[in-house]
Design an enzyme around this catalytic site. Structure first.
Site, PDB file in Angstrom:
ATOM      1  N   CYS A  98       0.855  -1.286   0.066  1.00  0.00           N
ATOM      2  CA  CYS A  98      -0.088  -0.045   0.303  1.00  0.00           C
ATOM      3  C   CYS A  98       0.651   1.459   0.016  1.00  0.00           C
ATOM      4  CB  CYS A  98      -0.874  -0.029   1.259  1.00  0.00           C
ATOM      5  SG  CYS A  98      -2.017   1.282   1.196  1.00  0.00           S
ATOM      6  N   LEU A  99       0.491   2.190  -0.895  1.00  0.00           N
ATOM      7  CA  LEU A  99       1.161   3.321  -1.104  1.00  0.00           C
ATOM      8  C   LEU A  99       1.166   4.294   0.382  1.00  0.00           C
ATOM      9  CD1 LEU A  99       0.902   4.348  -4.636  1.00  0.00           C
ATOM     10  CD2 LEU A  99       2.842   3.193  -3.697  1.00  0.00           C
ATOM     11  N   GLU A 141      -8.410  -0.915  -3.494  1.00  0.00           N
ATOM     12  CA  GLU A 141      -8.708   0.497  -3.651  1.00  0.00           C
ATOM     13  C   GLU A 141     -10.112   0.726  -3.301  1.00  0.00           C
ATOM     14  OE1 GLU A 141      -4.982   0.382  -5.209  1.00  0.00           O
ATOM     15  OE2 GLU A 141      -6.219   1.940  -4.330  1.00  0.00           O
ATOM     16  N   HIS A 144     -10.098   1.428   0.235  1.00  0.00           N
ATOM     17  CA  HIS A 144      -9.522   2.849   0.623  1.00  0.00           C
ATOM     18  C   HIS A 144     -10.834   3.839   0.589  1.00  0.00           C
ATOM     19  CE1 HIS A 144      -5.347   3.032   0.831  1.00  0.00           C
ATOM     20  NE2 HIS A 144      -4.971   2.187  -0.038  1.00  0.00           N
TER      21      HIS A 144
HETATM   22  O1  LIG Z   1      -2.116   1.955  -1.813  1.00  0.00           O
HETATM   23  C1  LIG Z   1      -2.510   1.541  -3.147  1.00  0.00           C
HETATM   24  O2  LIG Z   1      -3.509   1.465  -3.138  1.00  0.00           O
HETATM   25  C2  LIG Z   1      -1.338   1.019  -4.215  1.00  0.00           C
HETATM   26  C3  LIG Z   1      -1.277  -0.422  -4.227  1.00  0.00           C
HETATM   27  C4  LIG Z   1      -2.153  -1.285  -4.689  1.00  0.00           C
HETATM   28  C5  LIG Z   1      -1.848  -2.732  -4.466  1.00  0.00           C
HETATM   29  C6  LIG Z   1      -0.676  -3.440  -4.579  1.00  0.00           C
HETATM   30  C7  LIG Z   1      -0.828  -4.627  -4.460  1.00  0.00           C
HETATM   31  C8  LIG Z   1      -1.850  -5.614  -3.933  1.00  0.00           C
HETATM   32  C9  LIG Z   1      -2.967  -4.662  -3.809  1.00  0.00           C
HETATM   33  C10 LIG Z   1      -3.075  -3.534  -3.937  1.00  0.00           C
HETATM   34  C11 LIG Z   1       0.272  -0.633  -4.577  1.00  0.00           C
HETATM   35  O3  LIG Z   1       0.348  -0.416  -5.936  1.00  0.00           O
HETATM   36  S1  LIG Z   1       1.551  -0.667  -3.604  1.00  0.00           S
HETATM   37  C12 LIG Z   1       2.996  -1.076  -4.588  1.00  0.00           C
HETATM   38  C13 LIG Z   1       2.863  -2.634  -4.741  1.00  0.00           C
HETATM   39  O4  LIG Z   1       2.594  -3.229  -3.847  1.00  0.00           O
HETATM   40  C14 LIG Z   1       2.962  -3.251  -6.157  1.00  0.00           C
HETATM   41  C15 LIG Z   1       3.893  -2.812  -7.236  1.00  0.00           C
HETATM   42  C16 LIG Z   1       3.619  -3.292  -8.527  1.00  0.00           C
HETATM   43  C17 LIG Z   1       3.574  -4.612  -8.444  1.00  0.00           C
HETATM   44  C18 LIG Z   1       2.744  -5.405  -7.330  1.00  0.00           C
HETATM   45  C19 LIG Z   1       2.595  -4.637  -6.277  1.00  0.00           C
HETATM   46 ZN   LIG Z   2      -3.307   1.099  -0.549  1.00  0.00          ZN
END
Ligand SMILES: O=C(O)C[C@@H](Cc1ccccc1)C(=O)SCC(=O)c1ccccc1
Ligand SMILES: [Zn+2]
Length: 177
Positions: A98-99, A141, A144
């Protein structure tokens, strides 16, 4: 424009987003700023609540399973306005990040497949089915938009440990690894 991403345990991440009444220029600007912010942060999704906007808007760009072989690029930017999950099947566990909780990746169990209905960037209704990482990301999402974070699916012990570490790093401004 690059937007600031709120970090856990910021209480503003716990608020409920409101449905969008009209998909106008303001919403489209928000969508564009969210895509810019998501790419800059190397995420695959972003929800408006994470950038302190209480609107039911999410953006995503997940490599479609196996689409790299077929179409080469595989990445496809998606925007969901007022998303609703209309059906869900099965259960699957997936590593999530999660960012708003930088540096932590934990397994979360969610529906394996979902059907989701939303408005697109032009305000046109659409419906799609999604599984794999795309299905997981859509569920993450939409959480969120309802003030939920993936750490809520972990044990209290794990959630508190993550909170303490992030509170420490944000206090001393050390970049989170
Ligand atoms: O915080 C967010 O919503 C973004 C999140 C989304 C997400 C990632 C992985 C599983 C479920 C939802 C991210 O992008 S965090 C970065 C990350 O985990 C990732 C980046 C590239 C490929 C896979 C994961
Ligand atoms: Zn997130």
């Amino acid at each position: 424009a690059l937007l600031e991403i709120l970090r856990f345990p910021d209480p503003r991440l716990r608020r409920q987003a409101e449905p969008v009444k009209v998909v106008d220029g303001e919403i489209r600007k928000l969508v564009d700023d969210m895509f810019e912010t998501m790419y800059a942060s190397e995420g695959i999704g972003l929800a408006a609540v994470q950038v302190n906007v209480l609107r039911r808007v999410i953006v995503m760009d997940v490599a479609d399973e196996g689409s790299e072989e077929r179409s080469g690029q595989g990445l496809r930017p998606l925007c969901f306005i007022n998303p609703e999950i209309t059906d869900r099947w099965g259960e699957a566990e997936c590593e999530e990040g999660c960012l708003s909780v930088p540096g932590y990746y934990e397994p979360v169990t969610r529906a394996e497949r979902i059907r989701v209905r939303a408005l697109d960037r032009q305000g046109k209704p659409f419906e799609m089915e999604a599984g794999g990482l795309l299905g997981v990301c859509i569920q993450h999402e939409i959480d969120h938009l309802d003030g939920r974070l993936f750490v809520d699916h972990l044990s209290k012990l794990k959630r508190d440990r993550i909170r303490k570490k992030l509170e420490k790093s944000s206090r001393h401004g050390t970049p989170s690894r």
